[in-house]
Design a protein around this motif. Structure first.
Motif, mmCIF file in Angstrom:
data_model
loop_
_atom_site.group_PDB
_atom_site.id
_atom_site.type_symbol
_atom_site.label_atom_id
_atom_site.label_comp_id
_atom_site.label_asym_id
_atom_site.label_seq_id
_atom_site.Cartn_x
_atom_site.Cartn_y
_atom_site.Cartn_z
ATOM 1 N N ILE A 232 0.822 -1.292 -0.037
ATOM 2 C CA ILE A 232 -0.030 -0.007 0.149
ATOM 3 C C ILE A 232 0.915 1.281 0.206
ATOM 4 O O ILE A 232 1.900 1.298 0.871
ATOM 5 C CB ILE A 232 -0.921 -0.023 1.221
ATOM 6 N N GLY A 233 0.696 2.259 -1.012
ATOM 7 C CA GLY A 233 1.205 3.422 -0.718
ATOM 8 C C GLY A 233 0.277 4.406 -0.381
ATOM 9 O O GLY A 233 -1.004 4.617 -0.779
ATOM 10 N N MET A 241 3.787 9.468 0.929
ATOM 11 C CA MET A 241 4.167 9.739 2.130
ATOM 12 C C MET A 241 4.850 8.442 2.623
ATOM 13 O O MET A 241 5.651 8.600 3.552
ATOM 14 C CB MET A 241 2.887 10.359 2.950
ATOM 15 N N GLU A 242 4.071 7.314 2.331
ATOM 16 C CA GLU A 242 4.447 5.955 2.830
ATOM 17 C C GLU A 242 4.349 5.078 2.066
ATOM 18 O O GLU A 242 3.222 4.937 1.394
ATOM 19 C CB GLU A 242 3.968 5.976 4.252
ATOM 20 N N ASN A 247 0.425 -5.685 5.352
ATOM 21 C CA ASN A 247 0.562 -6.065 6.984
ATOM 22 C C ASN A 247 1.353 -5.168 7.772
ATOM 23 O O ASN A 247 0.964 -4.778 8.934
ATOM 24 C CB ASN A 247 0.876 -7.633 7.229
ATOM 25 N N ASP A 248 2.416 -4.710 7.128
ATOM 26 C CA ASP A 248 3.155 -4.092 7.924
ATOM 27 C C ASP A 248 2.664 -2.504 8.218
ATOM 28 O O ASP A 248 2.686 -2.046 9.214
ATOM 29 C CB ASP A 248 4.779 -3.753 7.081
ATOM 30 N N LEU A 249 1.892 -1.929 7.187
ATOM 31 C CA LEU A 249 1.499 -0.671 7.085
ATOM 32 C C LEU A 249 0.520 -0.607 8.391
ATOM 33 O O LEU A 249 0.194 0.232 9.241
ATOM 34 C CB LEU A 249 1.014 -0.089 6.026
ATOM 35 N N PHE A 250 -0.418 -1.594 8.189
ATOM 36 C CA PHE A 250 -1.491 -1.833 9.369
ATOM 37 C C PHE A 250 -1.014 -1.897 10.994
ATOM 38 O O PHE A 250 -1.485 -1.352 11.960
ATOM 39 C CB PHE A 250 -2.705 -2.538 9.053
ATOM 40 N N LYS A 319 12.930 -2.683 6.782
ATOM 41 C CA LYS A 319 12.924 -3.559 5.493
ATOM 42 C C LYS A 319 11.689 -3.470 4.837
ATOM 43 O O LYS A 319 10.492 -3.962 5.320
ATOM 44 C CB LYS A 319 13.145 -5.133 5.831
ATOM 45 N N ASP A 320 11.653 -2.919 3.627
ATOM 46 C CA ASP A 320 10.506 -2.810 2.815
ATOM 47 C C ASP A 320 9.541 -1.713 2.950
ATOM 48 O O ASP A 320 8.258 -1.821 2.515
ATOM 49 C CB ASP A 320 10.160 -4.271 2.204
#
Length: 329
Positions: A232-233, A241-242, A247-250, A319-320
């Protein structure tokens, strides 16, 4: 003001279907006024993934999607499809790339010609690229209708004879008609009833597996984006922005803007701990006259003096997991 160096996510050439470098799309609305709708975006979309794109209205999400598929010409920047610069392709290769990149529009009513029968709407791309004629063309249309959950006899009807969900299925069939590899889904469920949204999403996921598709999925609904997306961007006022895996974003949103977006998602599980709501102050600045430095600084609860002076690098902080914020630079 110092320009930042964008450090973009890396992927191997074999993994990357679409690579965008420093893409800009500006609109001149008056002689001395320019809207920076997409401003220096660099991303890579991997083959076979669903790349989600979120942000407030006016963030530039739809403009980015339309520029990628060629509905709008970029102001600056480079786009590589299958490792080849789109701007340097010869006529034949460019036509193939255009065929392999399709779009599903937000409003299924406005995007379908009311004077055309559904069969002809679906076959527009087939005719334009001369992929089939006569009975073969007709059979192809019937097959596409069945693949999206409609019936062959629907080919003789007009768009107004269908519900919103059915019209979006017609839009999906039209996109599939030319055997695409990459599809921009520009908020494909926002105009649909909630009861229909899940059906359309499930259809898109099934087609992705069956056809080996790659999606750029643009949406406001963060919960739906999490469900369908691999990565997700997050865009704000033309800037990325990100960027991280779903999974990592949430699990750990890093940018203050992403944190605010996440805090607004309702908690579905009874008894689950409620998120602390982050209420952003003020309205988004005008894209005609964006703030210096970080675009988000005028609404950011953590803004520092450097945020007004320097555009933060878009860099890998885990990472990523990429973020453009001076808190991590």
């Amino acid at each position: 003001m110092t320009e930042a160096t964008i450090k973009e996510p890396k992927a191997t050439a074999a993994d990357t279907l679409l690579k965008i470098e420093n893409l800009k799309k500006y609109f001149t609305i008056q002689k001395d006024k320019t809207v920076k709708s997409v401003d220096d975006i660099s991303i890579e979309i991997k083959r076979g993934e669903t790349f989600g794109l979120v942000g407030e209205s006016g963030s530039g999400k739809s403009t980015l999607g339309k520029t990628i598929v060629g509905l709008q010409d970029p102001t600056e920047g480079t786009m590589f499809y299958n490792g080849v610069d789109l701007s340097t392709m010869d006529r034949k290769d460019k036509a193939l790339a255009n065929r392999e990149m399709q779009i599903i529009f937000q409003d299924p009513h406005a995007s379908l010609n009311p004077r055309m029968r559904v069969g002809d709407i679906i076959a527009e791309g087939i005719d334009a690229h001369r992929l089939a004629r006569g009975q073969e063309r007709q059979n192809r249309v019937y097959d596409l209708l069945e693949r999206v959950g409609l019936r062959p006899e629907h080919a003789r009807r007009y768009p107004h004879e269908f519900s919103g969900g059915q019209r979006q299925r017609i839009g999906i069939a039209r996109a599939l008609a030319v055997n695409p590899k990459f599809i921009v889904a520009d908020e494909p469920i926002s105009a649909l009833d909630v009861s229909i949204q899940a059906q359309v999403i499930n259809l898109m996921e099934d087609l992705k597996e069956q056809e080996g598709l790659t999606y750029l999925f643009i949406a406001h609904d963060l919960g739906m984006v999490k469900h369908i997306s691999d990565r997700i961007g997050v865009m704000y006022l033309g800037k990325m922005m990100e960027l991280a895996s779903s999974n990592d974003l949430f699990a750990e949103p890093l940018h203050p803007y992403t944190q605010a977006l996440m805090s607004a998602i309702p908690v579905a599980k009874p008894g689950a701990a409620k998120r602390e709501r982050i209420v952003l102050q003020g309205d988004p600045p005008s894209p005609v006259n964006p703030p210096s430095g970080c675009r988000f600084r005028t609404r950011c609860p953590h803004a520092m003096s450097i945020c007004a002076e320097i555009i933060p690098d878009f860099r890998e902080v885990k990472k990523d997991h990429f973020v453009a914020c001076h808190l991590y630079n």
